[in-house]
Design a protein around this motif. Sequence first.
Motif, short mmCIF file in Angstrom:
data_model
loop_
_atom_site.label_atom_id
_atom_site.label_comp_id
_atom_site.label_asym_id
_atom_site.label_seq_id
_atom_site.Cartn_x
_atom_site.Cartn_y
_atom_site.Cartn_z
N GLY A 307 -0.16 -67.44 27.88
CA GLY A 307 -1.47 -67.89 27.44
C GLY A 307 -1.97 -67.10 26.25
N PHE A 308 -1.67 -65.81 26.23
CA PHE A 308 -2.08 -64.96 25.12
C PHE A 308 -1.37 -65.38 23.84
CE2 PHE A 308 -1.65 -60.66 22.96
CZ PHE A 308 -2.93 -60.70 22.40
N VAL A 309 -0.07 -65.66 23.94
CA VAL A 309 0.68 -66.12 22.76
C VAL A 309 0.07 -67.41 22.23
CG1 VAL A 309 2.91 -67.02 21.97
CG2 VAL A 309 2.84 -65.00 23.45
N ASN A 310 -0.32 -68.31 23.11
CA ASN A 310 -0.93 -69.57 22.67
C ASN A 310 -2.26 -69.33 21.95
OD1 ASN A 310 1.17 -71.10 23.72
ND2 ASN A 310 0.18 -71.36 25.71
N LEU A 311 -3.03 -68.36 22.44
CA LEU A 311 -4.30 -68.03 21.77
C LEU A 311 -4.05 -67.52 20.34
CD1 LEU A 311 -6.40 -66.19 24.52
CD2 LEU A 311 -6.93 -68.38 23.44
N VAL A 312 -3.06 -66.64 20.21
CA VAL A 312 -2.77 -66.08 18.88
C VAL A 312 -2.18 -67.15 17.96
CG1 VAL A 312 -1.51 -64.29 17.63
CG2 VAL A 312 -2.44 -63.80 19.90
N ASP A 313 -1.35 -68.01 18.52
CA ASP A 313 -0.78 -69.11 17.74
C ASP A 313 -1.88 -70.03 17.20
OD1 ASP A 313 1.55 -70.44 16.73
OD2 ASP A 313 1.25 -72.00 18.25
N ALA A 314 -2.92 -70.23 18.01
CA ALA A 314 -4.05 -71.05 17.57
C ALA A 314 -4.76 -70.38 16.39
CB ALA A 314 -5.02 -71.27 18.72
N ALA A 319 -5.84 -69.93 10.39
CA ALA A 319 -5.64 -69.32 9.08
C ALA A 319 -5.03 -70.32 8.10
CB ALA A 319 -4.73 -68.09 9.21
N LYS A 320 -4.10 -71.13 8.56
CA LYS A 320 -3.48 -72.12 7.69
C LYS A 320 -4.48 -73.22 7.33
CE LYS A 320 0.90 -73.16 8.50
NZ LYS A 320 1.62 -72.41 7.46
N ASP A 321 -5.33 -73.60 8.29
CA ASP A 321 -6.34 -74.62 8.01
C ASP A 321 -7.41 -74.11 7.06
OD1 ASP A 321 -5.03 -76.41 9.63
OD2 ASP A 321 -6.29 -76.03 11.40
N ASN A 322 -7.61 -72.79 7.05
CA ASN A 322 -8.65 -72.19 6.21
C ASN A 322 -8.16 -71.83 4.81
OD1 ASN A 322 -10.66 -72.39 8.16
ND2 ASN A 322 -10.13 -70.40 9.07
N GLY A 323 -7.01 -72.35 4.43
CA GLY A 323 -6.56 -72.15 3.06
C GLY A 323 -5.30 -71.34 2.90
N ARG A 324 -4.75 -70.80 3.98
CA ARG A 324 -3.54 -69.98 3.94
C ARG A 324 -3.78 -68.65 3.20
NH1 ARG A 324 -1.55 -75.30 3.72
NH2 ARG A 324 0.10 -75.74 5.24
N ASP A 325 -2.75 -67.80 3.22
CA ASP A 325 -2.84 -66.47 2.61
C ASP A 325 -4.07 -65.72 3.12
OD1 ASP A 325 -2.15 -64.28 1.07
OD2 ASP A 325 -3.16 -65.03 -0.72
N CYS A 326 -4.31 -65.83 4.44
CA CYS A 326 -5.46 -65.14 5.02
C CYS A 326 -5.16 -64.82 6.49
CB CYS A 326 -6.74 -66.00 4.91
SG CYS A 326 -6.67 -67.54 5.84
N ILE A 327 -6.15 -64.18 7.14
CA ILE A 327 -5.98 -63.73 8.52
C ILE A 327 -7.09 -64.33 9.38
CG2 ILE A 327 -5.88 -61.72 10.05
CD1 ILE A 327 -5.08 -60.05 7.57
N ALA A 328 -6.72 -64.86 10.52
CA ALA A 328 -7.70 -65.30 11.52
C ALA A 328 -7.41 -64.52 12.79
CB ALA A 328 -7.59 -66.80 11.78
N ALA A 329 -8.45 -64.08 13.47
CA ALA A 329 -8.25 -63.19 14.62
C ALA A 329 -9.14 -63.55 15.79
CB ALA A 329 -8.48 -61.74 14.19
N ILE A 330 -8.69 -63.15 16.98
CA ILE A 330 -9.48 -63.28 18.19
C ILE A 330 -9.36 -61.97 18.96
CG2 ILE A 330 -7.56 -64.31 19.47
CD1 ILE A 330 -9.63 -65.89 21.07
N ASP A 331 -10.50 -61.51 19.46
CA ASP A 331 -10.52 -60.24 20.21
C ASP A 331 -10.94 -60.53 21.65
OD1 ASP A 331 -10.74 -57.73 21.21
OD2 ASP A 331 -12.34 -57.05 19.86
N ARG A 332 -9.98 -60.47 22.57
CA ARG A 332 -10.27 -60.66 23.97
C ARG A 332 -10.33 -59.33 24.72
NH1 ARG A 332 -9.06 -65.72 26.38
NH2 ARG A 332 -9.51 -64.61 28.30
N SER A 333 -10.25 -58.22 24.00
CA SER A 333 -10.21 -56.91 24.64
C SER A 333 -11.56 -56.52 25.23
CB SER A 333 -9.74 -55.84 23.66
OG SER A 333 -10.67 -55.71 22.58
N ARG A 334 -12.64 -57.16 24.76
CA ARG A 334 -13.96 -56.79 25.27
C ARG A 334 -14.47 -57.79 26.31
NH1 ARG A 334 -13.88 -55.63 19.82
NH2 ARG A 334 -14.25 -53.43 19.32
N VAL A 335 -13.66 -58.80 26.61
CA VAL A 335 -14.06 -59.80 27.61
C VAL A 335 -13.78 -59.25 29.00
CG1 VAL A 335 -13.62 -62.12 28.46
CG2 VAL A 335 -13.60 -61.67 26.01
N ARG A 336 -14.74 -59.31 29.88
CA ARG A 336 -14.60 -58.79 31.24
C ARG A 336 -14.87 -59.93 32.24
NH1 ARG A 336 -12.41 -55.55 28.85
NH2 ARG A 336 -12.62 -53.30 28.85
#
Length: 336
Positions: A307-314, A319-336
């Motif tokens: 499931g984590f791999v799928n989140l990162v893949d999304a 990033a590709k939809d936003n023009g490429r050559d960029c970074i998109a991120a998600i932080d689940r480390s603070r979710v409890r």
Amino acid sequence: MINEDNTALAAQFLRHDAPLDAISSDLQHDGAVYRTLLESTRAIPWKIDWHTMEFAYIGPQIEALLGWPPSSWKTVQDWAERMHPDDRAQVVDFCVAQSKAGADHEADYRALTSDGGYVWLRDVVHVVRDEAGEVQALVGFMFDISERKKTEEQVARLQRELEELSFKDGLTSVGNRRMFDIALAREWDAALKTRSALSLVMIDIDFFKSYNDYYGHVQGDACLKRVAEILGEGLRSGDFLGRFGGEEFVLVLPDTGADAAMRVAERCRNLIGAAQIAHERSPYRQVVTASFGVGTIVPSEDLDSTGFVNLVDAQLYNAKDNGRDCIAAIDRSRVR
């Protein structure tokens, strides 16, 4: 040949109640035959008196093999001291324990030669006991197994090489998908136990199909190898780099929070751009660029690694939809 017949022959020839210089007259002929047989083989017969721990006999072949004359083999101390230091304690302890228990046994070790080298030996030991079952002597054969050990080491080396190849991507020499699955599972379990952050970075070379169409697949392979090298330059000790498939790569970053993962991704993105790999069909400065998806999580029972791999893949697709050559991120480390 190493078998029980050899040790039985040695036991008969080296009987504990018949010293070599005092064989009874009715066994003189048999003794001479046995001596001839034993001393004409490449195996080295020997006998140790259990009570004195002294060699009662050792075959003359020992000098041809190791350079030490038979007369220099006085006690078991000579045997132990002429053993490789890395083998000595384990072999001596094992042989003593087995002999005390009255059990026949075998031991492999490296024996010191008189010129300072080492030869692999196999000692096949037969325990001679009296009518009361008490240990009286040890008799046996030493066999030169150097060639066998050399062959075993070559086979083991080839097996290690094959195993390494099975975990490597054949084109780029980074980890393959199989190795990625193993690395992620290992780091996921470790982070789950320590409640530490784990980050994943997925990377896709922008417009790679156009690159292949324009430059050809041979040049496309060269591009993939160069990008893999560049990504390796951006990693820290302990990070994992693998080829996820096609033009996609993946980084596993253990014990890495969201901010640190973003820094790794940004460093890799900048390194790829700075390499100035020509890409005439790219709208971005006509050089090769890449899009990055980054995710950070403290593993829990709420989400598995797939499931984590799928989140990162999304995030990579964002990033590709936003023009490429960029970074998109998600932080689940603070979710409890």
